[in-house]
Design a protein around this motif. Structure first.
Motif, PDB file in Angstrom:
ATOM      1  N   MET A  26       0.755  -1.085  -0.358  1.00 56.75           N
ATOM      2  CA  MET A  26       0.022  -0.260   0.177  1.00 56.75           C
ATOM      3  C   MET A  26       0.795   1.272   0.183  1.00 56.75           C
ATOM      4  N   ALA A  27       0.403   2.001  -1.158  1.00 54.39           N
ATOM      5  CA  ALA A  27       1.234   3.547  -0.860  1.00 54.39           C
ATOM      6  C   ALA A  27       1.020   4.214   0.092  1.00 54.39           C
ATOM      7  N   MET A  28       2.659   4.900   0.068  1.00 53.33           N
ATOM      8  CA  MET A  28       2.113   6.815   1.184  1.00 53.33           C
ATOM      9  C   MET A  28       2.452   7.143   1.107  1.00 53.33           C
ATOM     10  N   THR A  29       1.863   8.614   1.056  1.00 50.71           N
ATOM     11  CA  THR A  29       2.174  10.123   1.103  1.00 50.71           C
ATOM     12  C   THR A  29       3.761  10.087   1.090  1.00 50.71           C
ATOM     13  N   GLU A  30       4.866  11.286   0.647  1.00 53.50           N
ATOM     14  CA  GLU A  30       5.364  12.035   1.487  1.00 53.50           C
ATOM     15  C   GLU A  30       5.332  12.314   3.560  1.00 53.50           C
ATOM     16  N   LEU A  31       4.951  12.937   3.557  1.00 51.90           N
ATOM     17  CA  LEU A  31       4.065  13.820   3.987  1.00 51.90           C
ATOM     18  C   LEU A  31       3.303  12.511   5.862  1.00 51.90           C
ATOM     19  N   GLU A  32       3.180  10.963   4.522  1.00 59.85           N
ATOM     20  CA  GLU A  32       2.601  10.092   6.126  1.00 59.85           C
ATOM     21  C   GLU A  32       3.928   9.434   6.235  1.00 59.85           C
ATOM     22  N   LEU A  33       4.371   9.591   5.680  1.00 61.94           N
ATOM     23  CA  LEU A  33       5.970   9.109   6.210  1.00 61.94           C
ATOM     24  C   LEU A  33       6.901   9.900   7.046  1.00 61.94           C
ATOM     25  N   GLN A  34       7.053  11.312   6.774  1.00 61.95           N
ATOM     26  CA  GLN A  34       6.801  11.702   7.866  1.00 61.95           C
ATOM     27  C   GLN A  34       6.349  11.836   9.268  1.00 61.95           C
ATOM     28  N   GLN A  35       5.436  11.174   8.795  1.00 64.81           N
ATOM     29  CA  GLN A  35       4.657  11.748  10.551  1.00 64.81           C
ATOM     30  C   GLN A  35       4.549   9.979  11.224  1.00 64.81           C
ATOM     31  N   HIS A  36       4.750   8.712  10.577  1.00 63.62           N
ATOM     32  CA  HIS A  36       5.649   8.019  11.247  1.00 63.62           C
ATOM     33  C   HIS A  36       6.692   8.166  12.087  1.00 63.62           C
ATOM     34  N   ARG A  37       7.499   8.535  10.960  1.00 70.01           N
ATOM     35  CA  ARG A  37       9.420   8.619  11.480  1.00 70.01           C
ATOM     36  C   ARG A  37       9.002   9.714  12.831  1.00 70.01           C
ATOM     37  N   SER A  69      11.915   0.976  12.598  1.00 70.01           N
ATOM     38  CA  SER A  69      11.792   2.721  13.161  1.00 70.01           C
ATOM     39  C   SER A  69      11.279   3.277  12.230  1.00 70.01           C
ATOM     40  N   ALA A  70      11.947   3.678  11.270  1.00 68.94           N
ATOM     41  CA  ALA A  70      12.386   4.576  10.049  1.00 68.94           C
ATOM     42  C   ALA A  70      10.999   4.348   9.469  1.00 68.94           C
ATOM     43  N   THR A  71       9.976   3.513   9.261  1.00 64.21           N
ATOM     44  CA  THR A  71       9.132   3.725   9.072  1.00 64.21           C
ATOM     45  C   THR A  71       9.762   2.901   7.104  1.00 64.21           C
ATOM     46  N   ALA A  72      10.655   3.022   6.119  1.00 66.90           N
ATOM     47  CA  ALA A  72      10.792   3.354   4.946  1.00 66.90           C
ATOM     48  C   ALA A  72      12.224   4.158   4.550  1.00 66.90           C
ATOM     49  N   ALA A  73      13.234   3.215   3.988  1.00 66.80           N
ATOM     50  CA  ALA A  73      14.228   4.014   3.599  1.00 66.80           C
ATOM     51  C   ALA A  73      14.317   3.452   2.008  1.00 66.80           C
ATOM     52  N   SER A  74      15.484   4.270   1.340  1.00 71.16           N
ATOM     53  CA  SER A  74      16.033   3.809  -0.302  1.00 71.16           C
ATOM     54  C   SER A  74      17.100   3.514   0.358  1.00 71.16           C
ATOM     55  N   GLN A  75      17.395   2.465  -0.607  1.00 68.96           N
ATOM     56  CA  GLN A  75      18.685   0.895  -0.601  1.00 68.96           C
ATOM     57  C   GLN A  75      19.818   2.070  -0.578  1.00 68.96           C
ATOM     58  N   GLN A  76      19.961   3.349  -0.965  1.00 69.45           N
ATOM     59  CA  GLN A  76      21.744   4.276  -0.638  1.00 69.45           C
ATOM     60  C   GLN A  76      20.700   4.476   1.474  1.00 69.45           C
ATOM     61  N   LEU A 130      11.063  -7.836   3.402  1.00 69.64           N
ATOM     62  CA  LEU A 130      11.194  -7.105   2.830  1.00 69.64           C
ATOM     63  C   LEU A 130      10.576  -6.802   2.007  1.00 69.64           C
ATOM     64  N   SER A 131       9.929  -5.921   1.565  1.00 68.36           N
ATOM     65  CA  SER A 131       9.491  -5.317   0.188  1.00 68.36           C
ATOM     66  C   SER A 131       9.098  -4.156  -0.160  1.00 68.36           C
ATOM     67  N   PHE A 132       8.803  -3.985  -1.809  1.00 73.10           N
ATOM     68  CA  PHE A 132       9.033  -2.122  -1.875  1.00 73.10           C
ATOM     69  C   PHE A 132       7.374  -1.321  -1.491  1.00 73.10           C
ATOM     70  N   VAL A 133       7.752  -0.224  -1.327  1.00 78.39           N
ATOM     71  CA  VAL A 133       6.362   0.927  -1.368  1.00 78.39           C
ATOM     72  C   VAL A 133       6.567   2.042  -1.774  1.00 78.39           C
ATOM     73  N   PRO A 134       5.798   1.745  -2.901  1.00 80.12           N
ATOM     74  CA  PRO A 134       5.714   3.394  -2.989  1.00 80.12           C
ATOM     75  C   PRO A 134       5.561   4.480  -2.091  1.00 80.12           C
ATOM     76  N   VAL A 135       6.726   5.913  -1.856  1.00 80.64           N
ATOM     77  CA  VAL A 135       6.264   7.164  -1.228  1.00 80.64           C
ATOM     78  C   VAL A 135       6.441   8.258  -2.434  1.00 80.64           C
ATOM     79  N   GLY A 136       5.415   8.698  -2.527  1.00 82.70           N
ATOM     80  CA  GLY A 136       5.267   9.988  -3.646  1.00 82.70           C
ATOM     81  C   GLY A 136       5.822   9.150  -4.724  1.00 82.70           C
TER      82      GLY A 136
END
Length: 290
Positions: free
Chosen positions: A1-12, A229-236, A264-270
């Protein structure tokens, strides 16, 4: 399930306690460190995507001091006192990363870090070069003194080594031993400063457990906890953080193995595609911690 950048920041922000819900008590601090697994003591420009203990204490990311300027911020002293209580109770461990960044790690996760960074011979004097760290003759002398006498301050060490090394050289030698997990800071006392002890004596169970953990298992555990903890992050972003622990190649191998195992799995964020802990596993972890 995708999330927005704002949702990611709120989770963190919620996980890292920078949403106006500050850490104030020992129980708060214990729960915070247990939930995030590990955090920087102060913000590091080179490691922007990691929680900080000072941020959790402040309940915000606004105006946080870095390590060089912490002395001028009253919040830093209060946060340090709370962190030291965690150390005394052996609820967390303080780690010195390459480059001098301070890391606070939950006691349950520490054996995995030990497996990754130590030479797995806790009672043996360090070699001239251990895990990429050049170890000075003074560091060897200090390790022998701490082994013999137990927890020691810098003043006590100056007397014990006999030739009165400068504070700067003493600091360098202690940092060498601390970075390769031969010693650890166990307390801080007014008038004496930090007290240092051999890690195997301070935390024998954690050291024993860490010796028996393989490096791939250790990286997998630490990466998984970080993504929880971070909810999601890029490989980099994952590699940038964990390259301070081990090689990028080993981190990449661990992430690929966890993706192949569907842990682990991939998730679209923005507009980006990030990596996260597979939701079913994340739910299981949260229930276990709850």
């Amino acid at each position: 399930m995708a999330m927005t950048e704002l949702e990611l920041q709120q989770h963190r922000s919620h996980m890292w306690r920078t949403d106006g819900n500050p850490v104030r008590t020992l129980e708060d601090a214990r729960n915070f460190v247990e939930n995030v697994g590990f955090c920087l003591m102060y913000p590091e420009r080179s490691l922007p995507l990691a929680p900080t203990f000072i941020g959790a204490y402040a309940g915000s990311t606004d105006g946080l001091p870095d390590q060089k300027h912490a002395f001028a911020d009253p919040r830093a002293r209060q946060a340090t006192e709370l962190m030291l209580r965690l150390l005394r109770e052996r609820l967390a461990f303080e780690i010195n990363l390459s480059g001098g960044a301070g890391l606070i790690m939950d006691a349950s996760l520490f054996p995995y870090y030990y497996a990754l960074v130590s030479d797995r011979t806790p009672k043996a004097p360090p070699r001239d070069k251990t895990q990429g760290v050049v170890v000075s003759p003074l560091a060897l002398t200090i390790f022998e003194a701490i082994q013999k006498h137990g927890p020691m301050s810098k003043v006590q060490l100056q007397e014990a080594v006999g030739r009165e090394p400068s504070i700067a050289s003493l600091d360098r030698a202690l940092t060498e031993l601390w970075t390769i997990l031969k010693i650890t800071r166990v307390d801080y006392r007014e008038g004496q400063g930090a007290l240092w002890d051999a890690l195997y004596r301070w935390a024998p169970a954690a050291v024993k457990e860490g010796i028996n953990i393989s490096a791939p298992e250790a990286i997998s555990a630490l990466v998984s906890k970080y993504l929880e903890s971070a909810t999601a992050a890029s490989q980099q972003e994952i590699e940038d953080l964990f390259s301070r622990f081990t090689s990028r190649a080993k981190v990449r191998e661990a992430v690929n193995a966890l993706l192949a195992a569907r842990e682990l799995s991939f998730v679209p964020v923005g507009s980006k595609t990030l990596i996260r802990l597979t939701p079913v596993l994340e739910d299981q972890r949260r229930r276990n911690h709850g």
